[in-house]
Design a protein around this motif. Structure first.
Motif, PDB file in Angstrom:
ATOM      1  N   GLY A  85       0.818  -1.208   0.000  1.00  0.00           N
ATOM      2  CA  GLY A  85       0.000   0.000   0.000  1.00  0.00           C
ATOM      3  C   GLY A  85       0.852   1.258   0.000  1.00  0.00           C
ATOM      4  N   ILE A  86       0.180   2.392   0.068  1.00  0.00           N
ATOM      5  CA  ILE A  86       0.874   3.675   0.000  1.00  0.00           C
ATOM      6  C   ILE A  86       1.791   3.884   1.211  1.00  0.00           C
ATOM      7  N   GLY A  87       1.451   3.230   2.336  1.00  0.00           N
ATOM      8  CA  GLY A  87       2.249   3.346   3.565  1.00  0.00           C
ATOM      9  C   GLY A  87       3.694   2.952   3.336  1.00  0.00           C
ATOM     10  N   VAL A  88       3.903   1.884   2.598  1.00  0.00           N
ATOM     11  CA  VAL A  88       5.273   1.399   2.359  1.00  0.00           C
ATOM     12  C   VAL A  88       6.062   2.413   1.545  1.00  0.00           C
ATOM     13  N   VAL A  89       5.382   3.039   0.570  1.00  0.00           N
ATOM     14  CA  VAL A  89       6.082   4.037  -0.249  1.00  0.00           C
ATOM     15  C   VAL A  89       6.500   5.206   0.636  1.00  0.00           C
ATOM     16  N   ALA A 122      -0.379   3.677  -4.209  1.00  0.00           N
ATOM     17  CA  ALA A 122       1.051   3.478  -3.944  1.00  0.00           C
ATOM     18  C   ALA A 122       1.852   3.790  -5.202  1.00  0.00           C
ATOM     19  N   GLN A 123       1.332   3.377  -6.345  1.00  0.00           N
ATOM     20  CA  GLN A 123       2.042   3.659  -7.602  1.00  0.00           C
ATOM     21  C   GLN A 123       2.104   5.165  -7.860  1.00  0.00           C
ATOM     22  N   ALA A 124       0.998   5.834  -7.574  1.00  0.00           N
ATOM     23  CA  ALA A 124       0.973   7.281  -7.795  1.00  0.00           C
ATOM     24  C   ALA A 124       2.003   7.968  -6.889  1.00  0.00           C
ATOM     25  N   ALA A 125       2.086   7.507  -5.641  1.00  0.00           N
ATOM     26  CA  ALA A 125       3.031   8.111  -4.699  1.00  0.00           C
ATOM     27  C   ALA A 125       4.469   7.826  -5.121  1.00  0.00           C
TER      28      ALA A 125
END
Ligand SMILES: Nc1ncnc2c1ncn2[C@@H]1O[C@H](COP(=O)(O)OP(=O)(O)OP(=O)(O)O)[C@@H](O)[C@H]1O
Ligand SMILES: [Mg+2]
Length: 329
Positions: A85-89, A122-125
């Motif tokens: 998820g975005i958290g990992v990024v 996540a990809q966007a971030a």
């Protein structure tokens, strides 16, 4: 990690450690080698079907860049088993990307394996991180399907497609394992192994290991048994019934054959499809049969009854048989 650990699956034991050990994809390897030599490695995107060497290639590149000693410090490896998820990024990836290394000069590498599992957020971030920290870090994204990656990510990377391996490419590597492990394999076993692998080196090694462990030798029959695939001769027999016998006979005998060999209808379907493709039938009935087989596959996958779907196969052949004047074989 050591190849000497007993019981290590062969896919890991024989994972290529150096770029030179990789079979095929010579153009990809030489291009990456040039990038490395000129110290101009871009962000990379590897895509293609399973077992074709994507993960092995980037691990070999990273080992070549940093040596085993610095590998852990310079490489961050995330795969589908990690949170995507975005958290990992925002945490792990950003932390690693934004700090220069004290251990080693130059850029670090972040490997995002199976990145098609990353959420769109996540990809966007990731877009911004990739741009902002290019000085510190290069990304290598790996996936099976390009379509699951947003275009903005794709355009930030140099793309490489890993095609399925051809039989000729796989053979020497398999022979290497056969020699190292002292495997007793005959010609028919080798041919079937290469066919069933369908260009997936991982699958070929897994079948080889399972056959060797279970039966101490690898023949065509044993490969059929180990993979749970129907024997080609059985499928030919089945096709013969479908084209010549009545409905009751076909259903009973096919059921018996499936029970005897422990086959699911889905296994039969795949081979039957090949048999129909090759059969000497007029175009229209052949097309009808293929379309029915495709419908049945779909229905089986959403949980339809095997018994009824078997009857549908038999019925389809019966119908076709009655529309063409004479059909043998
Ligand atoms: N090009 C190759 N040369 C030599 N061995 C290979 C090659 N491709 C795959 N293999 C063998 O298959 C195993 C799996 O390969 P790898 O993990 O690199 O596949 P992948 O392309 O990343 O697959 P996936 O998409 O399923 O992750 C390796 O450990 C290696 O033993
Ligand atoms: Mg992989």
């Amino acid at each position: 990690m050591s190849a000497k650990i007993i019981g290590l699956p062969w896919v890991e034991k024989y994972r290529p450690n150096k770029l030179d050990d990789l079979i095929s994809h010579q153009e990809i390897i030489s291009t990456i080698q040039k990038f490395i030599d000129n110290q101009q490695l871009p962000h990379l995107l590897f895509y293609g079907p399973p077992g074709t060497g994507k993960t092995s290639t980037i691990l070999a590149v990273a080992k070549q860049l940093y040596g085993v000693k610095n590998f852990k410090k310079m490489v961050l490896e995330l795969n589908a088993s990690d949170d995507r998820g975005i958290g990992v990024v925002r945490s792990e990836i950003l932390n690693f990307a934004s700090t220069a290394s004290l251990h080693c000069k130059g850029f670090k590498v972040i490997i995002l394996d199976e990145c098609d599992a990353m959420t769109r957020d996540a990809q966007a971030a990731l877009r911004r991180v990739m741009e902002k920290y290019t000085k510190n870090v290069r990304f290598c994204l790996i996936c099976n399907y390009l379509g699951k990656l947003i275009p903005a990510i794709q355009s930030r990377c140099t793309r490489f497609r890993f095609a399925p391996l051809s039989k000729d490419q796989m053979m020497p590597r398999i022979n290497h394992v056969v020699e190292e492990e002292g495997i007793n394999i005959d010609q028919s076993g080798m041919e079937l192994l290469l066919k069933l692998a369908e260009g997936d080196m991982r699958r070929s090694l897994n079948i080889l290991q399972a056959s060797h462990l279970a039966f101490n030798k690898v023949t065509e029959d044993i490969v059929y048994k180990v993979t749970g695939r129907p024997n080609r001769n059985d499928i030919r027999k089945l096709m013969e019934w479908l084209l010549n016998q009545d409905i009751k006979y076909c259903i009973e005998n096919i059921q018996e054959l499936m029970i005897e060999n422990g086959l699911a209808l889905n296994d039969v379907l795949t081979d039957l499809y090949e048999e129909v493709c090759e059969a000497d039938l007029p175009e229209i009935p052949k097309a009808e049969l293929l379309s029915t087989l495709a419908d049945i596959e779909y229905r089986l996958n959403i949980g339809a009854s095997e018994k009824i779907q078997l009857a549908v196969i038999v019925a389809a052949f019966s119908k076709v048989r009655n529309t063409v004047p004479r059909m043998e074989e």
